[in-house]
Motif scaffolding. Structure first.
Motif, PDB file in Angstrom:
ATOM      1  N   GLU B  61      42.383  26.754  -6.446  1.00 33.76           N
ATOM      2  CA  GLU B  61      43.120  25.500  -6.701  1.00 33.76           C
ATOM      3  C   GLU B  61      42.672  24.412  -5.736  1.00 33.76           C
ATOM      4  N   ASP B  62      42.437  24.811  -4.486  1.00 31.81           N
ATOM      5  CA  ASP B  62      41.994  23.833  -3.497  1.00 31.81           C
ATOM      6  C   ASP B  62      40.609  23.297  -3.851  1.00 31.81           C
ATOM      7  N   ASP B  63      39.724  24.195  -4.309  1.00 28.90           N
ATOM      8  CA  ASP B  63      38.390  23.753  -4.723  1.00 28.90           C
ATOM      9  C   ASP B  63      38.492  22.708  -5.819  1.00 28.90           C
ATOM     10  N   LYS B  64      39.370  22.979  -6.792  1.00 31.39           N
ATOM     11  CA  LYS B  64      39.531  22.027  -7.896  1.00 31.39           C
ATOM     12  C   LYS B  64      40.059  20.697  -7.384  1.00 31.39           C
ATOM     13  N   ALA B  65      41.018  20.757  -6.446  1.00 33.18           N
ATOM     14  CA  ALA B  65      41.574  19.518  -5.888  1.00 33.18           C
ATOM     15  C   ALA B  65      40.491  18.704  -5.204  1.00 33.18           C
ATOM     16  N   VAL B  66      39.578  19.389  -4.499  1.00 29.83           N
ATOM     17  CA  VAL B  66      38.507  18.660  -3.813  1.00 29.83           C
ATOM     18  C   VAL B  66      37.576  17.983  -4.801  1.00 29.83           C
ATOM     19  N   VAL B  67      37.188  18.719  -5.838  1.00 26.86           N
ATOM     20  CA  VAL B  67      36.264  18.136  -6.825  1.00 26.86           C
ATOM     21  C   VAL B  67      36.892  16.902  -7.469  1.00 26.86           C
ATOM     22  N   ALA B  68      38.164  17.028  -7.877  1.00 29.61           N
ATOM     23  CA  ALA B  68      38.834  15.887  -8.505  1.00 29.61           C
ATOM     24  C   ALA B  68      38.920  14.712  -7.532  1.00 29.61           C
ATOM     25  N   ALA B  69      39.236  15.002  -6.270  1.00 29.51           N
ATOM     26  CA  ALA B  69      39.356  13.921  -5.287  1.00 29.51           C
ATOM     27  C   ALA B  69      38.016  13.231  -5.067  1.00 29.51           C
ATOM     28  N   LYS B  70      36.932  14.027  -5.030  1.00 32.32           N
ATOM     29  CA  LYS B  70      35.611  13.420  -4.813  1.00 32.32           C
ATOM     30  C   LYS B  70      35.241  12.509  -5.963  1.00 32.32           C
ATOM     31  N   LEU B  71      35.417  13.004  -7.203  1.00 31.01           N
ATOM     32  CA  LEU B  71      35.081  12.176  -8.362  1.00 31.01           C
ATOM     33  C   LEU B  71      35.971  10.942  -8.409  1.00 31.01           C
ATOM     34  N   GLY B  72      37.258  11.138  -8.120  1.00 36.72           N
ATOM     35  CA  GLY B  72      38.178  10.004  -8.103  1.00 36.72           C
ATOM     36  C   GLY B  72      37.728   8.960  -7.097  1.00 36.72           C
ATOM     37  N   PHE B  73      37.253   9.434  -5.959  1.00 37.20           N
ATOM     38  CA  PHE B  73      36.809   8.519  -4.907  1.00 37.20           C
ATOM     39  C   PHE B  73      35.614   7.695  -5.379  1.00 37.20           C
ATOM     40  N   VAL B  74      34.667   8.376  -6.055  1.00 39.55           N
ATOM     41  CA  VAL B  74      33.489   7.662  -6.563  1.00 39.55           C
ATOM     42  C   VAL B  74      33.927   6.585  -7.561  1.00 39.55           C
ATOM     43  N   PHE B  75      34.793   6.964  -8.506  1.00 38.17           N
ATOM     44  CA  PHE B  75      35.240   5.979  -9.496  1.00 38.17           C
ATOM     45  C   PHE B  75      36.083   4.884  -8.863  1.00 38.17           C
ATOM     46  N   CYS B  76      36.801   5.246  -7.818  1.00 37.80           N
ATOM     47  CA  CYS B  76      37.613   4.260  -7.116  1.00 37.80           C
ATOM     48  C   CYS B  76      36.715   3.201  -6.473  1.00 37.80           C
ATOM     49  N   ILE B  77      35.603   3.660  -5.879  1.00 35.68           N
ATOM     50  CA  ILE B  77      34.659   2.708  -5.280  1.00 35.68           C
ATOM     51  C   ILE B  77      34.076   1.815  -6.366  1.00 35.68           C
ATOM     52  N   LEU B  78      33.677   2.437  -7.502  1.00 35.62           N
ATOM     53  CA  LEU B  78      33.104   1.650  -8.595  1.00 35.62           C
ATOM     54  C   LEU B  78      34.107   0.609  -9.096  1.00 35.62           C
ATOM     55  N   MET B 193      31.580  15.491 -15.871  1.00 34.90           N
ATOM     56  CA  MET B 193      31.174  15.505 -14.464  1.00 34.90           C
ATOM     57  C   MET B 193      32.005  16.509 -13.679  1.00 34.90           C
ATOM     58  N   TYR B 194      33.295  16.550 -14.023  1.00 36.01           N
ATOM     59  CA  TYR B 194      34.188  17.475 -13.321  1.00 36.01           C
ATOM     60  C   TYR B 194      33.739  18.914 -13.537  1.00 36.01           C
ATOM     61  N   SER B 195      33.406  19.266 -14.820  1.00 37.91           N
ATOM     62  CA  SER B 195      33.050  20.667 -15.057  1.00 37.91           C
ATOM     63  C   SER B 195      31.706  20.994 -14.415  1.00 37.91           C
ATOM     64  N   LEU B 196      30.784  20.013 -14.410  1.00 35.49           N
ATOM     65  CA  LEU B 196      29.497  20.233 -13.727  1.00 35.49           C
ATOM     66  C   LEU B 196      29.719  20.503 -12.239  1.00 35.49           C
ATOM     67  N   ALA B 197      30.538  19.630 -11.636  1.00 37.28           N
ATOM     68  CA  ALA B 197      30.761  19.759 -10.196  1.00 37.28           C
ATOM     69  C   ALA B 197      31.443  21.085  -9.871  1.00 37.28           C
ATOM     70  N   ARG B 198      32.349  21.498 -10.757  1.00 34.10           N
ATOM     71  CA  ARG B 198      33.014  22.788 -10.555  1.00 34.10           C
ATOM     72  C   ARG B 198      32.008  23.929 -10.618  1.00 34.10           C
ATOM     73  N   ARG B 199      31.060  23.829 -11.598  1.00 34.29           N
ATOM     74  CA  ARG B 199      30.076  24.910 -11.737  1.00 34.29           C
ATOM     75  C   ARG B 199      29.186  24.974 -10.501  1.00 34.29           C
ATOM     76  N   VAL B 200      28.786  23.804 -10.004  1.00 37.49           N
ATOM     77  CA  VAL B 200      27.971  23.776  -8.783  1.00 37.49           C
ATOM     78  C   VAL B 200      28.729  24.430  -7.641  1.00 37.49           C
ATOM     79  N   GLN B 201      30.011  24.090  -7.548  1.00 36.40           N
ATOM     80  CA  GLN B 201      30.830  24.631  -6.468  1.00 36.40           C
ATOM     81  C   GLN B 201      30.949  26.154  -6.565  1.00 36.40           C
ATOM     82  N   ILE B 202      31.150  26.660  -7.789  1.00 33.77           N
ATOM     83  CA  ILE B 202      31.274  28.113  -7.968  1.00 33.77           C
ATOM     84  C   ILE B 202      29.976  28.805  -7.578  1.00 33.77           C
ATOM     85  N   LEU B 203      28.831  28.191  -7.986  1.00 37.14           N
ATOM     86  CA  LEU B 203      27.540  28.778  -7.620  1.00 37.14           C
ATOM     87  C   LEU B 203      27.362  28.811  -6.112  1.00 37.14           C
TER      88      LEU B 203
END
Lengths: 227, 212
Positions: B61-78, B193-203
Motif C-alpha cells: 500500500e505504501d508503494d502505491k501511495a508513493v507512485v501516486a504521489a510522484k505522478l501527482g507531483f509531476v502533474f502538479c508542476i505541469l 503511467m501509474y501502472s507502468l510505474a507500479r510495474r517498474v517498482q515491483i521489478l
C-alpha cells in the motif's frame, strides 16, 4: 468511562509535569525559543527604525517572528526523548494519548511564555498601535493554540528522522500556511481597530483550525509513536 | 490511445479559439484543467493508500501511495507552469496569490516535504508510516485553504468557464468535445503511467530480493 478519563487527565498531567521539571532543570528549549524570538525582533526593529509601518506589514512581521521562534524550540519535546533514550520507557508506562496531550500542553506553555515576553517588546520596539487589545489577545491566543496543535505532531515525526532541524520547518510550513494567512489578516484588522464583523470569519477559521488540528493529531499520533 | 491523444492535440490547435477575449492563448486550457484534475486524482489516491497502509501495515500500500504521489507531483508542476503562463496572458503577471494558486503552491510544498521526509528515514516500515501520517495530516489543511482563503483574498479564477450558474455548459459543442476528450485521455494516460510505474517498482523490489 469516568475512571479512564480521570486516568487520562492525571497521566497526561504526569507527562507534562515531568517535562516541565526537566525543562526547569536545563531551560534548553525555553532559552532557544526566547532568544530566537528576541533576536529576530531586535533585527527587525533595528533595521526598520521608527518608520511607521502599515498594520499589514506589522502583522506579517509579527507572525514571521512567531513562526520562526516556534520552529526553534517546539521540536525539542520529542527529540529529547529520542536522544536520551527515554522514549522506550515512556512508551511502556503511558499510553500514546496521554503522552501526546502532555507534550502538547508543555509546548503550549512554552510558546505562551515566549509570547508573553516577546509581544510587549514587539509593541515597544515597533511602536505599533494597540487599539483593539482584547481581540488582539484573542487572536494571539488562538494563534498560539493553532501553532502548537499543528507542530507537535510534526515534532514527533521528525524526532524519528535522521536530519531533524531543517526538516521541522520544511514539514511544518505547508501545514501552518493556512493558519498564518488568516492570522496575519486577523491581526492586521485588530491593529486597524476594524469592527468585529470584519474579522469574525477569520476568528471562526482559527477556532476550527485549532480544533481540527488537535483532534487529527491525537488520532494520528499513535501511528507515529508505536513505530 | 496514442492516435486519440494525437488527434486531441491536433484538434486543440486547428479549431477556432475557445475564447475570443483571451485569444490564441486560451487553447492552453485544454491542457491546464486536465492536469489540475489529474493532480487531484493522484493525490487523493495517494491519501487513500496512505490510510490503508496505516490500517494494514502492508508495504505494498505504501508503494502505491508513493507512485501516486510522484505522478501527482509531476502533474502538479505541469499544472502550475501552464497555469502561470495562462495567468501572465490573462491577468498580467505570472503569480498573483490567487486562492487556487495558493492551494496548488501548498500542495507542491506538502509533497516536496513528503519526499524530503522519506529521504530522511532509513528503515522501510518507519519511513512508510511516518510519511503516511504526514501526508494525511498535511492534506487535512487543504480544505481550509479552499474555503477560507477565497474569503480573504479576491479570486481571479473564472467561475463560469465550464458550467454557468444554471449548470449548463458555457462551451460550444466543438470546444466541449475537445475539452472532454482531453480530460478523459489525460485520465487514461495517468492510469497507464501509474501502472507502468507500479510495474517498474515491483521489478525493482524483486531485483533487491534476488540480490539479498
Amino acid at each position: 468511562m469516568p475512571s479512564r478519563s480521570a486516568g487520562l487527565v492525571s497521566k497526561s498531567f504526569a507527562v507534562f509535569a515531568k517535562d516541565i521539571r526537566l525543562e526547569l532543570r536545563t531551560r534548553y528549549a525555553l532559552n532557544a525559543i526566547l532568544m530566537f524570538g528576541i533576536t529576530t525582533l531586535a533585527v527587525v526593529s533595528f533595521s526598520l527604525g521608527q518608520s511607521g509601518l502599515s498594520p499589514k506589514l506589522l502583522a506579517a512581521l509579527f507572525w514571521v517572528i512567531m513562526f520562526f521562534s516556534a520552529m526553534s524550540g517546539l521540536a525539542q519535546v520529542f527529540i529529547r526523548e529520542e536522544e536520551t533514550g527515554t522514549a522506550l520507557a515512556l512508551k511502556l508506562t503511558a499510553d500514546p494519548d496521554c503522552i501526546y496531550i502532555g507534550k502538547l500542553v508543555f509546548n503550549f506553555v512554552l510558546l505562551s511564555t515566549m509570547t508573553a515576553i516577546v509581544t510587549p517588546l514587539f509593541f515597544v520596539f515597533t511602536d505599533a498601535p494597540v487599539d483593539n487589545l482584547p481581540w488582539f489577545l484573542a487572536v494571539l491566543a488562538l494563534g498560539v493554540v493553532g501553532l502548537c496543535g499543528a507542530t507537535t505532531l510534526v515534532a514527533s515525526i521528525i524526532a524519528k528522522a535522521s536530519v531533524k532541524g531543517a526538516l521541522f520547518s520544511v514539514l511544518s510550513f505547508p501545514i501552518l500556511m493556512p493558519l498564518l494567512i488568516s492570522l496575519v489578516s486577523a491581526t492586521q484588522k485588530t491593529l486597524e481597530n476594524a469592527p468585529f464583523g470584519e474579522f469574525s470569519a477569520e476568528l471562526q477559521f482559527l477556532v476550527a483550525y485549532a480544533v481540527v488540528m488537535v483532534t487529527a493529531s491525537i488520532m494520528l499520533f499513535k501511528f507515529v509513536w508505536q513505530e | 490511445m496514442f492516435l486519440a491523444m494525437s488527434a486531441v492535440i491536433v484538434f486543440s490547435f486547428i479549431t477556432p479559439m475557445p475564447q475570443q477575449q483571451i485569444g490564441e492563448a486560451s487553447r492552453i486550457f485544454y491542457y491546464h484543467i486536465p492536469q489540475a484534475w489529474i493532480c487531484v486524482i493522484a493525490f487523493a489516491m495517494s491519501m487513500i493508500y496512505s490510510i490503508r497502509y496505516l490500517k494494514s501495515k502492508d508495504l505494498v500500500e505504501d508503494d502505491k501511495a508513493v507512485v501516486a504521489a510522484k505522478l501527482g507531483f509531476v502533474f502538479c508542476i505541469l499544472a502550475t507552469i501552464t497555469g502561470s503562463i495562462f495567468a501572465k496572458v490573462t491577468w498580467g503577471s505570472f503569480w498573483n496569490w490567487d486562492p487556487r494558486e495558493t492551494s496548488i503552491f501548498i500542495l507542491l510544498l506538502i509533497y516536496g516535504a513528503y519526499f524530503a521526509l522519506r529521504g530522511a528515514v532509513e528503515v522501510e516500515e518507519k519511513k512508510a508510516s511516518l510519511a503516511a501520517v504526514y501526508s494525511i495530516f498535511a492534506f487535512i489543511t487543504v480544505p481550509f485553504l479552499i474555503f477560507v482563503v477565497p474569503r480573504i483574498v479576491p479570486s481571479l479564477h473564472p467561475e463560469d468557464s465550464i458550467v454557468d450558474q444554471n449548470l449548463e455548459f458555457t462551451m460550444g459543442p466543438v470546444v466541449r468535445t475537445i475539452f472532454f476528450s482531453s480530460l478523459a485521455l489525460f485520465t487514461v494516460v495517468y492510469f497507464w503511467m501509474y501502472s507502468l510505474a507500479r510495474r517498474v517498482q515491483i521489478l525493482e523490489r524483486k531485483q533487491l530480493e534476488l540480490e539479498d
